[in-house]
Design a protein around this motif. Structure first.
Motif, short mmCIF file in Angstrom:
data_model
loop_
_atom_site.label_atom_id
_atom_site.label_comp_id
_atom_site.label_asym_id
_atom_site.label_seq_id
_atom_site.Cartn_x
_atom_site.Cartn_y
_atom_site.Cartn_z
N GLY A 51 0.35 -1.82 0.15
CA GLY A 51 -0.29 -0.07 0.01
C GLY A 51 1.34 1.35 -0.27
N ALA A 52 2.16 1.14 -0.07
CA ALA A 52 3.29 2.51 0.08
C ALA A 52 2.87 2.65 -1.23
CB ALA A 52 4.41 1.86 0.34
N GLU A 53 3.03 4.42 -1.69
CA GLU A 53 3.11 5.50 -2.27
C GLU A 53 4.47 5.64 -2.60
OE1 GLU A 53 0.54 8.77 -3.43
OE2 GLU A 53 1.84 10.06 -3.13
N VAL A 54 4.19 5.72 -4.25
CA VAL A 54 5.69 5.93 -4.59
C VAL A 54 5.25 6.34 -5.98
CG1 VAL A 54 7.66 5.01 -6.40
CG2 VAL A 54 6.68 2.81 -4.12
N VAL A 55 6.12 7.71 -5.90
CA VAL A 55 5.81 8.69 -7.48
C VAL A 55 6.91 8.21 -8.09
CG1 VAL A 55 5.64 11.54 -7.82
CG2 VAL A 55 4.84 10.20 -5.28
N THR A 56 7.05 8.48 -9.27
CA THR A 56 7.38 8.43 -10.78
C THR A 56 7.25 8.94 -11.50
OG1 THR A 56 6.40 6.65 -11.97
CG2 THR A 56 7.69 6.08 -10.19
N ALA A 57 8.31 9.85 -12.46
CA ALA A 57 8.18 9.84 -13.91
C ALA A 57 7.48 9.78 -15.38
CB ALA A 57 9.10 10.83 -13.61
N GLU A 58 6.76 10.91 -15.89
CA GLU A 58 6.21 9.56 -17.00
C GLU A 58 7.60 9.15 -17.62
OE1 GLU A 58 1.93 12.43 -17.45
OE2 GLU A 58 4.20 12.81 -18.74
N ASP A 59 7.50 8.70 -18.77
CA ASP A 59 8.21 7.62 -20.02
C ASP A 59 10.15 7.60 -19.04
OD1 ASP A 59 5.75 7.80 -21.12
OD2 ASP A 59 6.18 9.80 -21.80
N ASP A 60 9.69 7.51 -17.30
CA ASP A 60 11.17 7.43 -17.44
C ASP A 60 11.43 5.64 -17.78
OD1 ASP A 60 13.85 7.44 -15.51
OD2 ASP A 60 12.34 8.84 -14.14
N PHE A 61 12.99 5.52 -17.80
CA PHE A 61 13.49 4.11 -17.87
C PHE A 61 12.74 2.87 -16.97
CE2 PHE A 61 16.80 1.15 -19.21
CZ PHE A 61 16.72 1.51 -20.30
N THR A 62 12.95 2.63 -17.81
CA THR A 62 11.83 1.19 -17.19
C THR A 62 12.80 0.71 -15.64
OG1 THR A 62 11.64 -0.01 -19.48
CG2 THR A 62 11.12 -1.00 -17.58
N SER A 63 13.64 0.42 -16.13
CA SER A 63 14.14 -0.59 -14.89
C SER A 63 14.14 0.62 -13.56
CB SER A 63 16.29 -0.25 -14.83
OG SER A 63 16.44 -1.14 -16.06
N VAL A 64 14.25 1.64 -13.73
CA VAL A 64 13.69 2.23 -12.78
C VAL A 64 12.23 2.30 -12.13
CG1 VAL A 64 13.68 5.19 -11.84
CG2 VAL A 64 15.63 3.90 -13.64
N VAL A 65 11.52 1.74 -12.63
CA VAL A 65 10.19 2.11 -12.58
C VAL A 65 9.74 0.66 -12.71
CG1 VAL A 65 9.81 4.68 -12.80
CG2 VAL A 65 8.97 2.61 -15.05
N ASN A 66 9.82 0.05 -13.24
CA ASN A 66 9.06 -1.26 -13.16
C ASN A 66 8.87 -2.19 -12.02
OD1 ASN A 66 7.01 -3.07 -15.68
ND2 ASN A 66 8.79 -4.05 -14.82
N PRO A 67 9.83 -2.39 -11.30
CA PRO A 67 9.90 -2.80 -10.11
C PRO A 67 8.89 -2.91 -9.22
CG PRO A 67 12.26 -2.73 -10.70
CD PRO A 67 11.47 -2.25 -11.42
N PHE A 68 8.79 -1.17 -9.39
CA PHE A 68 7.86 -1.26 -8.52
C PHE A 68 6.14 -1.40 -8.85
CE2 PHE A 68 11.17 2.42 -7.79
CZ PHE A 68 11.37 2.12 -6.94
N HIS A 69 6.33 -1.26 -10.02
CA HIS A 69 4.26 -1.63 -10.61
C HIS A 69 4.37 -3.60 -10.61
CE1 HIS A 69 3.02 1.59 -12.55
NE2 HIS A 69 4.76 1.84 -12.56
N VAL A 70 5.16 -4.14 -10.83
CA VAL A 70 5.33 -5.75 -10.39
C VAL A 70 5.04 -6.25 -9.44
CG1 VAL A 70 6.30 -5.82 -12.86
CG2 VAL A 70 8.01 -6.22 -10.52
N ARG A 71 5.22 -5.85 -8.28
CA ARG A 71 5.10 -5.76 -6.54
C ARG A 71 3.34 -6.15 -6.97
NH1 ARG A 71 6.93 -4.42 -1.44
NH2 ARG A 71 4.57 -4.60 -1.26
N GLY A 72 2.55 -5.22 -7.51
CA GLY A 72 1.18 -5.73 -7.54
C GLY A 72 0.53 -4.43 -6.74
N ASP A 73 1.11 -4.37 -5.30
CA ASP A 73 0.26 -3.99 -4.48
C ASP A 73 1.02 -2.75 -3.59
OD1 ASP A 73 2.82 -4.54 -3.38
OD2 ASP A 73 2.24 -6.11 -0.83
N LEU A 74 1.37 -1.17 -4.51
CA LEU A 74 1.80 -0.40 -4.18
C LEU A 74 1.25 0.68 -4.45
CD1 LEU A 74 5.64 -1.24 -4.45
CD2 LEU A 74 4.33 -1.47 -2.47
N LYS A 75 0.96 1.45 -4.32
CA LYS A 75 0.31 2.85 -5.91
C LYS A 75 0.78 4.13 -6.15
CE LYS A 75 -3.33 3.15 -1.84
NZ LYS A 75 -3.55 3.61 -0.01
N VAL A 76 1.69 3.60 -7.25
CA VAL A 76 2.67 3.86 -7.73
C VAL A 76 1.71 4.92 -9.12
CG1 VAL A 76 4.18 3.98 -9.41
CG2 VAL A 76 3.74 1.66 -8.33
N ARG A 77 1.85 6.59 -9.15
CA ARG A 77 1.47 7.84 -9.17
C ARG A 77 2.58 7.80 -9.89
NH1 ARG A 77 0.17 12.56 -6.70
NH2 ARG A 77 1.36 12.10 -5.19
#
Length: 350
Positions: free
Chosen positions: A93-119
């Motif tokens: 449930g933790a919120e992670v803030v990322t930038a639009e179209d940032d490099f995949t290695s920087v952002v994708n692991p937060f998405h695959v967790r499945g239980d984080l709020k990625v903005r």
């Protein structure tokens, strides 16, 4: 006395006009020689101790470049592995803030967790998007696609105000953008771009207290005494950031050691001045041709809309650049010259 130019010319002799460091940097001659020696050592059946010593020498060199004690630097292989480590440390449930179209290695692991709020927010709104309850902000110091630089001072202040941690990837910025790793909770970089090393090596900088990271990837090299940690559970993790080490690609670290030594010899301030001057020369030349690059002031990466389709033509002419989302991306580093810039402009004008 050797000058910046004479040192560079002694190490690099590319057979083309190479303006693509944002994809992969060139290897210095000393690095190539060291790699040959390392391969021969393996072929000869000699002990590998010198290669493990190269890992530690490279770690120390990177720590000096990052401005932190060596005990805060972990040696690994990729940004994505360390992003995954940081992602795994966050509660559900933790919120992670990322930038639009940032490099995949920087952002994708937060998405695959499945239980984080990625903005996901525009890069220029990253700092203002940090709010109470934000756990982490993850961003590249410079965007891979177009060279835009994140407003890191503003991000640092916003994170401090709201109690969020910061994770900054310097892979596309280290050497031409000051890297004050002590200003952020976690910083990471691969070594095969601006650090001029082979693929397969990268570093993570962690806080003194490790920033609540759990060493879930720890193997024998993460032990306080690695050679006593080869069998069964590791009974004593390293007391330093080495507890987050991944098994090293030894040849890669041998190369990185010598590449980092060259950068230290040249001085990153001189490298920065050189790189940014070339990028500014290219921007000025583009203006005379009627082209406007995407706004990225102070960046060594220049991306030009609508010209990406000319990349194959440029490659045939012996000029290496990238096509990123239809944009022509040129990136400038210490081995480039004003003649390289002018040659690219000449071909683009034809």
């Amino acid at each position: 006395m050797e000058t910046f130019e004479s040192l560079v010319r002694a190490e690099f002799a590319p057979k083309n006009t190479f303006l693509n460091t944002a994809s992969s940097g060139l290897l210095p001659a000393r690095t190539v020689a060291a790699l040959h020696q390392a391969v021969q050592l393996r072929a000869d059946g000699a002990p590998l101790d010198p290669l493990f010593e190269d890992v530690e020498a490279a770690r120390a060199s990177f720590a000096r470049l990052a401005g932190v004690p060596v005990g805060r630097v972990a040696a690994g292989s990729s940004v994505s592995a360390y992003t995954g480590l940081v992602a795994a440390s966050l509660p559900a449930g933790a919120e992670v803030v990322t930038a639009e179209d940032d490099f995949t290695s920087v952002v994708n692991p937060f998405h695959v967790r499945g239980d984080l709020k990625v903005r996901i927010v525009p890069l220029e709104r990253l700092a203002e998007s940090v709010r109470p309850g934000t756990a982490l902000v993850a961003v590249s110091a410079a965007q891979s696609a177009d060279g835009r630089i994140a407003d890191l001072p503003a991000l640092r202040e916003a994170a401090r105000e709201h109690g969020a941690r910061t994770y900054v990837d310097f892979s596309q910025a280290v050497t031409w953008l000051p890297m004050d790793a002590d200003a952020y909770d976690f910083t990471v970089s691969v070594c095969y771009k601006w650090l001029l090393g082979p693929h397969g090596a990268g570093f993570l900088v962690v806080p003194e207290d490790f920033g609540a990271l759990t060493p879930i990837l720890a193997g024998w090299v993460a032990g306080e005494n690695p050679w006593d940690s080869c069998y069964g559970p590791v009974t004593e993790l390293a007391h330093s950031a080495r507890r987050f080490d991944l098994p090293p690609a030894l040849f890669s670290y041998t190369g990185v050691r010598h590449s980092l030594a060259l950068l230290e010899e040249l001085g990153v301030d001189a490298v920065r001045t050189h790189d940014l001057a070339l990028a500014d020369r290219f921007r000025a030349g583009l203006a005379t041709l009627g082209h406007a690059p995407l706004p990225a002031p102070g960046s060594a990466i220049v991306s030009v809309p609508g010209l990406g389709h000319r990349q194959p033509e440029l490659s045939r002419a012996g000029i290496e650049v990238s096509n990123r989302a239809g944009n022509l991306r040129a990136s400038f580093h210490l081995y480039n010259t004003t003649a390289d810039v002018d040659r690219l402009l000449d071909v683009l004008s034809s």
